[in-house]
Design an enzyme around this catalytic site. Structure first.
Site, short mmCIF file in Angstrom:
data_model
loop_
_atom_site.label_atom_id
_atom_site.label_comp_id
_atom_site.label_asym_id
_atom_site.label_seq_id
_atom_site.Cartn_x
_atom_site.Cartn_y
_atom_site.Cartn_z
N ARG A 61 -13.78 -18.61 -33.70
CA ARG A 61 -12.97 -19.68 -34.30
C ARG A 61 -13.73 -21.00 -34.29
NH1 ARG A 61 -8.14 -22.71 -31.82
NH2 ARG A 61 -7.13 -23.68 -33.62
N HIS A 65 -14.65 -23.29 -37.57
CA HIS A 65 -14.26 -24.69 -37.69
C HIS A 65 -15.47 -25.60 -37.85
CE1 HIS A 65 -9.85 -24.57 -36.14
NE2 HIS A 65 -10.15 -23.48 -36.82
N ASN A 93 -8.42 -28.63 -33.76
CA ASN A 93 -9.49 -28.30 -32.81
C ASN A 93 -9.10 -28.49 -31.35
OD1 ASN A 93 -11.30 -27.57 -34.81
ND2 ASN A 93 -12.16 -29.63 -35.00
N HIS A 192 -8.91 -13.00 -37.78
CA HIS A 192 -7.64 -13.07 -37.07
C HIS A 192 -7.27 -11.76 -36.40
CE1 HIS A 192 -6.10 -16.75 -39.58
NE2 HIS A 192 -6.98 -17.08 -38.66
#
Length: 324
Positions: A61, A65, A93, A192
């Protein structure tokens, strides 16, 4: 003659543009300058994953990001200063974790090869090595040669990181701004399949979908009741649930299977079923071999977004701060 010259100039310009978007990334960039760089990343990452099976989702993740804001330049790793609020402190975040692992890797690499290996590359490699730890072999190639960015702005994180409440049009546009298409969107959403989510990121689907105290009608009713048993209407984010129910530690295709059953946790996941092309791709990715192949290619594409190479940016001494 003039036409031939014009065509040649256009081709040269095109190659330069491509170069700035990952064309100079190569496999094993550090083979001469820091021979054990990738081995060190792998060793430290695997040591940490062995003690924390939730780490792969966190590092994957973080890498996502990072790449969606200013490209894959390690800007998500920078801490805020007195004069600037960094990406790290943006709402999307604030639940990121694993910074300590990246710092530990960087510290060990610096002892071996000072000032050579970028934090951006360390993050890209660690994300891959953490996810593939269970498979005992890398399932996608990570090209290296990135340099570290020197700018990190909270405003850019809020603007560019895909929201879990996005509809399909917004998702498509967010990915398109980074040179990614619908296929990439659906494939990368497969990330995911591991990890957990805080209730406040999806509770509107359970209790206030349209602002009238209603539930998202596209969500499987039994799954919705299960989620309500875990998340209260006023949960501010203290509670977490598995994104891929009963499979959050396994990097597999179960995410797509439950998505087809209308059990996608986020509104952005459910949105993939509202577009014919995306929906068809979801169906194709239920097949394990297809998913692994496509995920490998999409990660390679994402990992080259707006990268800094050559003399651009810098090689940070510490990943949390720019060099003075």
């Amino acid at each position: 003659m003039k036409l031939k010259v014009l065509i040649f100039v256009c081709l040269v310009l095109s190659s330069v543009v491509g170069f700035s978007h990952g064309g100079s990334l190569v496999k094993n960039f550090y083979k001469k300058s820091c021979r054990r760089a990738e081995a060190i990343v792998k060793e430290v990452t695997e040591e940490n994953v062995a003690n924390n099976p939730n780490l792969p989702a966190k590092l994957l993740r973080m890498h996502f990001h990072d790449c969606f804001v200013r490209g894959c330049d390690g800007s998500v790793l920078l801490s805020s200063t007195e004069s600037n609020t960094a990406e790290k402190d943006a709402v999307p975040n604030q639940s990121l974790a694993g910074f300590d692992v990246i710092d530990a890797i960087k510290e060990k690499v610096e002892k071996e090869c000072p000032g050579i290996v970028s934090c951006a590359d360390i993050l890209a490699l660690a994300a891959r090595d953490s996810v593939t730890y269970k498979f005992k072999k890398p399932t996608w190639d990570v090209l290296t040669g990135r340099r570290d960015g020197t700018v990190s702005l909270i405003s850019e994180a809020l603007l560019n990181i895909p929201s879990p409440s996005s509809n399909f049009t917004k998702l498509k546009n967010t990915f398109a701004r980074k040179g990614l298409n619908v296929h990439h969107l659906v494939v990368l959403s497969g990330g995911h399949t591991i990890g957990v989510a805080h209730c406040n990121f999806f509770s509107d689907r359970l209790y206030n979908f349209t602002g009238k105290g209603d539930q998202d009608p596209s969500l499987d009713s039994n799954y919705a009741e299960f989620l309500k048993s875990k998340c209260s209407p006023n949960d501010a984010g203290a509670t977490t649930v598995e994104i891929d129910n009963n499979s959050s530690l396994d990097f597999d295709t179960n995410f797509y299977k439950i998505l087809k059953e209308n059990k996608g946790l986020f509104q952005s996941d459910a949105a993939l079923l509202t577009n014919k092309v995306a929906r068809n791709t979801v169906g194709e990715l239920v097949d394990r071999d297809t998913f692994f192949k496509e995920f490998a290619q999409s990660m390679k594409t994402m990992g080259a977004i707006e990268v800094l190479t050559g003399t651009a940016g810098e090689i940070r001494n510490k990943c949390s701060a720019v060099n003075s």
